[in-house]
Design an enzyme around this catalytic site. Structure first.
Site: not given
Ligand code: PEP
Ligand code: MG
Length: 620
Positions: A222, A329, A468, A491
């Site tokens: 993050h 988000r 995901e 991600n």
């Molecule tokens: C991801 O996982 O690609 C995503 C966009 O969510 P975050 O990065 O907030 O987990």
């Molecule tokens: Mg994510």
């Protein structure tokens, strides 16, 4: 389009310095050190260090005299009073929203503060040992740690976490009632921290941040997302850097190669200042394309949406020419809020985001906490595998009233109210099974019925899921039957596919989106969505990496959601692409066996296609 500028504009390895200590550039200067980390946000920054150390570290003073000791006790009492008020307000609000069980934690924390032994110890260390309140709190925490860590009783170990929380809250209030430190450097700074959390960003306020270096974290941690969101060059995973840097030291952050230069010599400074100017010039030139459509050289329309976390991001997305918001988000509203936002506060925040965001579309993602984003009042416990555990939608399901409140707030904000009409979409993170998708649909129907019965307007919103979890990618055809759209969260998808923690720099070589296995899963997912006629976007960080963008475009993807700062760059890249050429490149990549091979090949292609973007390209 911008004037071409080739890779020759990078400083040579000699100019930039190889990642090993070099002799100093002038008499009396400290020797230059070069540290290698993970390049997480491109660009180059030169500036003075501003270290964000653990709240409990540093701040030692000479022994206090009588007067100072008394003043310190008064300061401690004031901080303690504010902490009690904080905890009572949190208890009240969380009880209203989540019930007494969830709120009880704050009473436990208040009881710790009222514990006579706790306060007596802090006061006596201030008076008898002549320490300041911060040092006394640190000593207290050390004492409790030694005591509790000897026990194998999980319950008592949890209490240690509670004491630590209380001490941190107290220290924050102590810092507020203290004088601001006098030795903070003026002007833009390079932040150096163990990791960057949302509260750091809030605490920084309007201070200009030129670059970021963190000890922890990987490409999609993050900290990385925050840095990229603001277009700030950032290198993560630089182990122990806080031991080598003090406030005011000159640093260079090279967010493409992942190098951090400490006390750079003059030659290196000159090379990187030139590079930084080129980087800023490129960004300025590209910002001029904000009103141009994102269309490829052969006329293919591309949708460039923004990932946002707050109103500032929404405004930045508008300024950068995004055509909508592909990912809001929402958890940052909760993580940066002083307490828990209730339904009315959420409705107001979501309406403001809808009004401030660009284009005609905004996609809200429901709360995605757990993993590395902790909210104590949701009852998060220490888990041995937090990313594989109780996070995201799993946690929301466990708090149905809380979850329903969020869904209601989004639906209310989506209701047409005569203002600018925008299509609102509702997206659920970390969906793993078909049952979960059916369950969220039932919750949305329930929220709609409730709102109608209460006379509230309720927006008609498409319901989508984030892919995901590998299980969702494998079973995508099944999920598409109950989803209106899909957004690929690369991600997380990459970390789960590769079994490599996205925040752990030690495995960042594995957490690589351009690995053949990941490429195959992305290809299958995109094509399954297209075959089912369901819109598909990719909203992970890879969508803003030029090499990955080229590949995804070649695989047929036409919708990308990225940090606002990257919109002009990806628009420029789109202008250089053509479907036939990119499809050939993608077909060739799909036959490659290693990530290194893919990276090298795409790097070469990119140099030919858009040489002016070399400065924002990264090979790590
Ligand atoms: C991801 O996982 O690609 C995503 C966009 O969510 P975050 O990065 O907030 O987990
Ligand atoms: Mg994510």
């Amino acid at each position: 389009m911008t004037k071409s500028r080739g890779r020759g504009s990078r400083p040579s390895q000699k100019e930039a310095g190889a990642p090993a200590p070099r002799p100093s550039g002038g008499a009396g200067r400290r020797p230059q050190q070069v540290r290698q980390g993970v390049a997480v946000s491109p660009g180059v920054a030169v500036g003075k260090a501003h270290c964000l150390r653990d709240l409990l570290v540093g701040g030692e003073t000479d022994p206090l005299d009588d007067e100072a000791a008394l003043a310190e006790i008064a300061r401690y009492d004031q901080a303690r009073e504010r902490t009690v008020q904080d905890l009572q307000a949190l208890h009240h609000k969380v009880r209203q929203q989540l019930g007494e069980r969830a709120a009880a934690i704050f009473q436990v924390h208040e009881a710790i503060l009222h514990d006579a032994a706790f306060t007596a110890k802090v006061r006596s260390w201030i008076v008898d040992s002549r320490q300041n309140a911060k040092a006394a709190l640190r000593r207290l925490l050390e004492e409790y740690t030694t005591l509790f860590e000897r026990t194998s009783d999980e319950y008592l170990r949890e209490r240690l976490a509670d004491v630590r929380d209380v001490v941190i809250r107290l220290s924050q209030h102590l810092a507020e009632v203290a004088q601001p430190p006098a030795d903070e450097p003026d002007g833009p700074v390079i932040l150096v921290a163990n990791e960057l959390v949302p509260s750091h960003v809030v605490a920084l306020g309007k201070r200009e941040v030129a670059g970021i270096v963190t000890q922890a974290g990987g490409r999609t941690s993050h900290a990385a997302i925050l840095a990229r969101g603001h277009g700030i060059p950032c290198v993560s995973g630089v182990a122990g850097v806080l031991n080598d840097v003090t406030d005011g030291d000159l640093l260079i952050v090279d967010g493409r190669e992942g190098h951090v230069f400490i006390h750079p010599d003059l030659e290196t400074q000159r090379a990187f200042r030139r590079l930084r100017r080129e980087f800023v010039d490129l960004k300025d030139q590209l910002a001029e394309n904000r009103d141009q459509p994102a269309v490829s050289a052969d006329g293919q329309q591309v949708e460039l949406l923004a990932n946002i976390s707050n109103l500032d991001d929404a405004r930045a997305a508008t300024a950068m020419g995004a055509t909508g918001v592909g990912l809001y988000r929402t958890e940052y509203l909760f993580l940066t809020h002083a307490d828990v936002p209730d339904e009315e506060e959420q409705v107001a925040a979501y309406r403001a985001a809808i009004a401030a965001s660009p284009g005609r579309r905004i996609t809200f993602r429901t709360l995605d906490v757990g993993g590395d984003k902790k909210m104590r009042y949701l009852g998060l416990q220490r888990e041995s595998n937090p990313f594989m555990g109780w996070r995201s939608i799993r946690l929301s399901f466990e708090h149905p009233a809380f979850f329903l409140t969020q869904i209601r707030a989004i639906l209310r904000a989506a209701a047409p109210d005569g203002g600018p009409q925008k299509r609102v979409r509702l997206m659920f993170p970390m969906i793993t099974t078909l049952d979960e998708m059916r369950r969220v649909r039932r919750l949305v129907r329930r929220a709609c019925r409730q709102l109608a019965a209460e006379g509230h307007g309720c927006g008609e919103v498409p319901i989508g899921l984030m892919v995901e979890v590998p299980a969702a990618a494998v079973a995508i055809d099944m999920l598409l039957e109950v989803a209106d759209f899909v957004s690929i969260g690369s991600n997380d998808l990459v970390q789960y596919l590769m079994a490599a923690d996205r925040d752990n720099p030690k495995v960042s070589h594995l957490c690589q989106p351009l690995s053949p296995a990941v490429i195959e899963v992305l290809f299958q997912t995109i094509h399954a969505c297209q075959a089912a006629g369901k819109p598909v976007t990719l909203c992970g960080e890879m969508a803003a990496a030029p090499r990955a963008f080229l590949l995804l475009f070649g695989m047929g993807l036409r919708s990308f959601s990225i940090s606002p700062a990257f919109i002009p760059i990806m628009k420029e890249l789109t202008n250089h692409l053509s479907q036939a050429h990119a499809a050939k490149i993608a077909a060739r990549v799909r036959r490659m066996n290693t990530a290194a091979h893919v990276l090298r090949y795409l790097g070469r292609q990119l140099t030919e296609i858009a040489p002016n973007l070399a400065i924002v390209d990264s090979a790590t």
